[in-house]
Write a protein that holds these residues in place. Structure first.
Motif, short mmCIF file in Angstrom:
data_model
loop_
_atom_site.label_atom_id
_atom_site.label_comp_id
_atom_site.label_asym_id
_atom_site.label_seq_id
_atom_site.Cartn_x
_atom_site.Cartn_y
_atom_site.Cartn_z
N ASP A 20 0.82 -1.21 0.00
CA ASP A 20 0.00 0.00 0.00
C ASP A 20 0.86 1.26 0.00
O ASP A 20 0.58 2.22 -0.71
N LEU A 94 -2.84 6.96 9.29
CA LEU A 94 -4.25 7.06 8.95
C LEU A 94 -4.84 8.34 9.50
O LEU A 94 -4.28 8.98 10.40
N TYR A 117 -4.16 5.26 4.98
CA TYR A 117 -5.59 4.92 5.10
C TYR A 117 -6.35 6.14 5.59
O TYR A 117 -5.78 7.00 6.28
N THR A 131 -6.15 4.22 0.62
CA THR A 131 -7.34 3.39 0.79
C THR A 131 -8.29 4.04 1.79
O THR A 131 -7.87 4.44 2.87
N ILE A 139 -8.71 -0.09 12.09
CA ILE A 139 -7.61 -0.65 11.30
C ILE A 139 -6.60 -1.26 12.26
O ILE A 139 -6.10 -0.58 13.16
#
Ligand SMILES: O=P(O)(O)OC[C@H]1O[C@H](OP(=O)(O)OP(=O)(O)O)[C@H](O)[C@@H]1O
Ligand SMILES: O=c1[nH]c(=O)c2nc[nH]c2[nH]1
Ligand SMILES: [Mg+2]
Length: 163
Positions: A20, A94, A117, A131, A139
Motif C-alpha cells: 500500500d 491514517l 488509510y 485506501t 484498522i
C-alpha cells in the motif's frame, strides 16, 4: 470518544502495508520534497518506506498522541517543527476523526499531507491517501499484532456443541 463505535476490523499485514505504501509512492514520485515530517508514532514506518522509495534523507517528526488503544483522549503535542511545511511531505498512517490531522495542519499549513488509510470524517483534511475505509472500521496495524496459535476447526466446533 468510546471504543464501541468500531463495529468492524480491517487487518493489515506487513506485506499489505508495504504494498500500500509503495502504491501511494507512485502518486508522489513526480514531486520534489525538501524532506518528510512523520507524525509519531503511526507515521514513522510509512515515512521510512516512503523515504526509501522517494530517496529522501531528511526526516523530522511531529510527536503527538490522541488515543490509548481504541479510546480517544485529548491531544498531547510533545514536539513540533520550526517551519510551516512548505515543500515538505507530511505523513501519518491514517486519519480517523481528523482531530490529529487538524492540529498538525495548523502547525504545518503548507505541507503536502498524505496518509495510507483514511476514514470519511478525516478524509477532507489530507491531500492524498491510498485506501478509504468505513468510519466504524478499526484498522489493525501489523505492529499491534502478533502470531498466535489457533485451535483446529473441528475442536472449535466440538467445543461449541458441548456448550
Ligand atoms: O484522526 P484521529 O481520530 O485523530 O486519529 C488518527 C490518529 O490516531 C492514531 O495515533 P495515536 O494517537 O493512536 O498515536 P500513535 O500514532 O502513537 O499510535 C493514528 O496514528 C493517527 O495519528
Ligand atoms: O491502530 C489504529 N487503528 C485505527 O483505526 C485508528 N483510528 C484512530 N487511531 C487508530 N489506530
Ligand atoms: Mg498517530
Amino acid at each position: 470518544m468510546s471504543a464501541n463505535r468500531y463495529q468492524q476490523h480491517f487487518t493489515v499485514s506487513w506485506d499489505q502495508l508495504h504494498r500500500d505504501v509503495r502504491a501511494l509512492c507512485h502518486q508522489l514520485v513526480e514531486r520534489d520534497f525538501k524532506g518528510i515530517v512523520a507524525i509519531t508514532r503511526g507515521g514513522l514506518i510509512p515515512a521510512a518506506l516512503i523515504a526509501r522509495e522517494l530517496n529522501v534523507r531528511l526526516i523530522d517528526t511531529v510527536c503527538i498522541k490522541s488515543y490509548e488503544h481504541k479510546e480517544q483522549g485529548g491531544l498531547d503535542v510533545m514536539k513540533g517543527v520550526d517551519h510551516d511545511g512548505e515543500g515538505w511531505l507530511l505523513v501519518d498512517d491514517l486519519v480517523d476523526t481528523g482531530k490529529t490531522a487538524r492540529k498538525v495542519r495548523e502547525m504545518l499549513p503548507k505541507a503536502h499531507f498524505v496518509t495510507v488509510y483514511a476514514k470519511p470524517e478525516g478524509r477532507p483534511l489530507v491531500d492524498q491517501c491510498l485506501t478509504e475505509v468505513a468510519q466504524d472500521c478499526w484498522i489493525q496495524f501489523p505492529w499491534d499484532m502478533g502470531i498466535a496459535y489457533v485451535q483446529p476447526l473441528v475442536e472449535q466446533v466440538r467445543k461449541g456443541d458441548d456448550a
